[in-house]
Write a protein that holds these residues in place. Structure first.
Motif, mmCIF file in Angstrom:
data_model
loop_
_atom_site.group_PDB
_atom_site.id
_atom_site.type_symbol
_atom_site.label_atom_id
_atom_site.label_comp_id
_atom_site.label_asym_id
_atom_site.label_seq_id
_atom_site.Cartn_x
_atom_site.Cartn_y
_atom_site.Cartn_z
ATOM 1 N N THR A 1 -6.062 -8.184 3.354
ATOM 2 C CA THR A 1 -5.723 -8.918 2.136
ATOM 3 C C THR A 1 -4.374 -8.311 1.730
ATOM 4 O O THR A 1 -3.887 -7.051 1.651
ATOM 5 N N ARG A 2 -3.401 -9.300 1.560
ATOM 6 C CA ARG A 2 -2.109 -8.788 1.148
ATOM 7 C C ARG A 2 -1.740 -9.289 -0.352
ATOM 8 O O ARG A 2 -1.869 -10.394 -0.630
ATOM 9 N N LEU A 3 -1.362 -8.454 -1.142
ATOM 10 C CA LEU A 3 -0.799 -8.727 -2.482
ATOM 11 C C LEU A 3 0.485 -9.577 -2.454
ATOM 12 O O LEU A 3 1.296 -9.295 -1.745
ATOM 13 N N GLN A 4 0.383 -10.391 -3.350
ATOM 14 C CA GLN A 4 1.805 -11.258 -3.330
ATOM 15 C C GLN A 4 2.509 -11.355 -4.751
ATOM 16 O O GLN A 4 1.667 -10.727 -5.714
ATOM 17 N N GLY A 5 3.686 -11.711 -4.932
ATOM 18 C CA GLY A 5 4.177 -11.982 -6.551
ATOM 19 C C GLY A 5 4.226 -10.699 -7.064
ATOM 20 O O GLY A 5 4.485 -9.653 -6.483
ATOM 21 N N ASP A 6 3.911 -10.998 -8.279
ATOM 22 C CA ASP A 6 4.153 -9.893 -9.314
ATOM 23 C C ASP A 6 2.826 -8.770 -9.009
ATOM 24 O O ASP A 6 3.040 -7.705 -9.415
ATOM 25 N N ALA A 7 1.814 -9.229 -8.498
ATOM 26 C CA ALA A 7 0.863 -8.368 -8.135
ATOM 27 C C ALA A 7 1.206 -7.372 -7.297
ATOM 28 O O ALA A 7 0.809 -6.110 -7.468
ATOM 29 N N ALA A 8 2.000 -7.644 -6.289
ATOM 30 C CA ALA A 8 2.641 -6.576 -5.523
ATOM 31 C C ALA A 8 3.690 -5.887 -6.039
ATOM 32 O O ALA A 8 3.941 -4.477 -5.512
ATOM 33 N N LYS A 9 4.082 -5.965 -7.053
ATOM 34 C CA LYS A 9 5.285 -5.532 -7.838
ATOM 35 C C LYS A 9 4.627 -4.357 -8.839
ATOM 36 O O LYS A 9 5.078 -3.642 -9.412
ATOM 37 N N SER A 10 2.973 -4.560 -9.323
ATOM 38 C CA SER A 10 2.660 -3.687 -10.053
ATOM 39 C C SER A 10 2.689 -2.388 -9.978
ATOM 40 O O SER A 10 2.629 -1.749 -8.834
ATOM 41 N N PRO A 11 2.918 -1.388 -10.909
ATOM 42 C CA PRO A 11 2.911 -0.047 -10.840
ATOM 43 C C PRO A 11 1.672 0.736 -9.970
ATOM 44 O O PRO A 11 1.607 1.385 -9.396
ATOM 45 N N ILE A 12 0.620 -0.389 -10.458
ATOM 46 C CA ILE A 12 -0.647 0.287 -10.045
ATOM 47 C C ILE A 12 -1.054 -0.032 -8.394
ATOM 48 O O ILE A 12 -1.949 0.444 -7.791
ATOM 49 N N ALA A 13 -0.219 -0.918 -7.984
ATOM 50 C CA ALA A 13 -0.387 -1.489 -6.584
ATOM 51 C C ALA A 13 0.263 -0.439 -5.483
ATOM 52 O O ALA A 13 1.480 -0.523 -5.348
ATOM 53 N N ARG A 14 -0.499 0.432 -4.917
ATOM 54 C CA ARG A 14 0.034 1.403 -3.977
ATOM 55 C C ARG A 14 0.057 0.959 -2.696
ATOM 56 O O ARG A 14 0.647 1.598 -1.784
ATOM 57 N N ARG A 15 -0.434 -0.004 -2.382
ATOM 58 C CA ARG A 15 -0.662 -0.710 -1.166
ATOM 59 C C ARG A 15 -0.700 -2.329 -1.027
ATOM 60 O O ARG A 15 -1.438 -2.805 -1.907
ATOM 61 N N ARG A 16 0.230 -2.801 -0.410
ATOM 62 C CA ARG A 16 0.226 -4.358 -0.366
ATOM 63 C C ARG A 16 -0.626 -4.862 0.408
ATOM 64 O O ARG A 16 -1.543 -5.921 0.279
ATOM 65 N N LEU A 17 -0.812 -4.197 1.707
ATOM 66 C CA LEU A 17 -1.659 -4.930 2.665
ATOM 67 C C LEU A 17 -3.122 -3.898 2.897
ATOM 68 O O LEU A 17 -2.907 -2.666 3.265
ATOM 69 N N ALA A 18 -4.042 -4.526 2.907
ATOM 70 C CA ALA A 18 -5.305 -3.568 2.893
ATOM 71 C C ALA A 18 -6.281 -4.252 3.926
ATOM 72 O O ALA A 18 -6.405 -5.503 4.003
ATOM 73 N N PRO A 19 -7.145 -3.417 4.906
ATOM 74 C CA PRO A 19 -8.103 -3.814 5.524
ATOM 75 C C PRO A 19 -9.516 -4.170 5.022
ATOM 76 O O PRO A 19 -9.507 -3.429 3.996
ATOM 77 N N ASN A 20 -10.026 -4.891 5.471
ATOM 78 C CA ASN A 20 -11.463 -5.031 5.130
ATOM 79 C C ASN A 20 -12.524 -5.460 6.382
ATOM 80 O O ASN A 20 -11.858 -6.295 7.030
ATOM 81 N N ALA A 21 -13.772 -5.088 6.491
ATOM 82 C CA ALA A 21 -14.652 -5.225 7.314
ATOM 83 C C ALA A 21 -16.097 -5.139 6.987
ATOM 84 O O ALA A 21 -16.366 -4.513 5.971
ATOM 85 N N ALA A 22 -17.052 -5.790 7.541
ATOM 86 C CA ALA A 22 -18.474 -5.799 7.288
ATOM 87 C C ALA A 22 -19.157 -6.107 8.558
ATOM 88 O O ALA A 22 -18.672 -6.854 9.516
ATOM 89 N N VAL A 23 -20.422 -5.603 8.596
ATOM 90 C CA VAL A 23 -21.396 -5.789 9.731
ATOM 91 C C VAL A 23 -22.642 -5.941 9.024
ATOM 92 O O VAL A 23 -23.133 -4.667 8.296
ATOM 93 N N TYR A 24 -23.653 -6.913 9.191
ATOM 94 C CA TYR A 24 -24.917 -6.865 8.537
ATOM 95 C C TYR A 24 -25.748 -8.005 9.313
ATOM 96 O O TYR A 24 -25.327 -8.794 9.992
ATOM 97 N N VAL A 25 -27.081 -7.869 8.894
ATOM 98 C CA VAL A 25 -28.042 -8.583 9.711
ATOM 99 C C VAL A 25 -28.697 -9.586 8.621
ATOM 100 O O VAL A 25 -29.136 -8.831 7.508
ATOM 101 N N THR A 26 -29.161 -10.582 9.116
ATOM 102 C CA THR A 26 -29.686 -11.457 7.915
ATOM 103 C C THR A 26 -31.089 -11.964 8.648
ATOM 104 O O THR A 26 -31.139 -11.987 9.811
#
Length: 278
Positions: free
Chosen positions: A250-275
């Motif tokens: 996920t990558r922040l864009q626009g003003d969200a990416a400029k926010s003082p609390i945004a310490r990282r613009r690009l973040a990974p995510n992953a999951a594994v599960y069984v149904t």
């Protein structure tokens, strides 16, 4: 009771499980995606899932966290559904179009290393920013499948309580580009837009928050705040058991990416599960 859910439903459910667990604001506010491909089964269906997911502590965080994924999803042939992921509502299809409406919940954000159902809902790096309270939301979704391998969607995430938290809108495209007897691969991308209240709540810093936290005051404008992409793999062991694995960013864009609390613009995510599907 039918032995398994429509596989499109399970793949979409997997996407929401992963993104919710990972702390992505896009996914956390797009719970209705599972209703965009409602099951055409002529009997009630039930899916139970468990696994693990990984991602940032909050949108813009440079800290990662991991935790369990648990899901329960029930649907009737008439279109009613009750789910821990997509809320309580109704979904149906009309030719190549599908739609849904549901009541759901948008989680809170704490100013400490708080966990909720095994996942982080904040960080000590937000100390002085105050708590963002969770809110009841209306999730309105519509989708269009012009080709078998292409799905287009739009979801409105509207705050019903804590209305100052604002509203968000998500525009998605997905493609199940490979399918075999037991395996399926799906590429998906989402662009998310927030109104002024949403942007101020999750990315802004008021004068009071600035004084309490030390972050510079910041007033973001409404607009595009996030884009995300993911690759999902479903492997069906038999008519009941299915393994789901997803990886994305996920990558922040626009003003969200400029926010003082945004310490990282690009973040990974992953999951594994069984149904297990009935």
């Amino acid at each position: 009771m039918k032995k398994r859910l429509n596989r499109k439903n399970l793949a979409s459910l997997g996407m929401q499980l992963m993104l919710l667990g990972a702390g992505s604001s896009t996914a956390a506010n797009a719970l209705a995606d599972t209703a965009k491909n409602p099951s055409k089964n002529d009997e009630n269906t039930l899916a139970i899932g468990a696994g693990a997911a990984f991602g940032p502590r909050y949108s813009g965080s440079d800290q990662n966290t991991a935790g369990p994924v648990l899901a329960l999803d029930y649907a009737t042939p008439g279109g009613f559904f009750a789910s821990t992921m997509r809320g309580i509502g109704y979904g149906s299809t009309a030719g190549a179009f599908n739609y849904s409406a549901a009541l759901g919940y948008r989680g809170s954000r704490q100013e400490k290393d708080e966990s909720s159902f095994g996942f982080s809902s904040g960080s000590t790096r937000l100390r002085g920013m105050g708590e963002i309270k969770g809110s009841a939301i209306a999730i309105l979704s519509a989708g269009y499948t012009p080709l078998e391998w292409l799905n287009l969607s739009v979801t409105a995430d509207l705050a019903l309580s804590q209305k100052d938290n604002g509203n968000a809108f998500h525009f998605g495209v997905s493609s199940p580009f490979y399918a075999a007897d037991k395996d399926k691969l799906t590429l998906a991308a989402t662009a998310s837009v927030g109104d002024s209240k949403y942007m101020q709540t999750y990315y802004g810093v008021s004068a009071l928050q600035s004084a309490n936290s030390g972050y510079a005051a910041f007033k973001p404008k409404s607009g595009l705040y996030e884009v995300s992409a993911s690759l999902g793999w479903d492997h069906q062991f038999d008519k009941n058991w299915t393994l789901h694995a997803l990886a994305g960013a996920t990558r922040l864009q626009g003003d969200a990416a400029k926010s003082p609390i945004a310490r990282r613009r690009l973040a990974p995510n992953a999951a594994v599960y069984v149904t297990y599907s009935y």
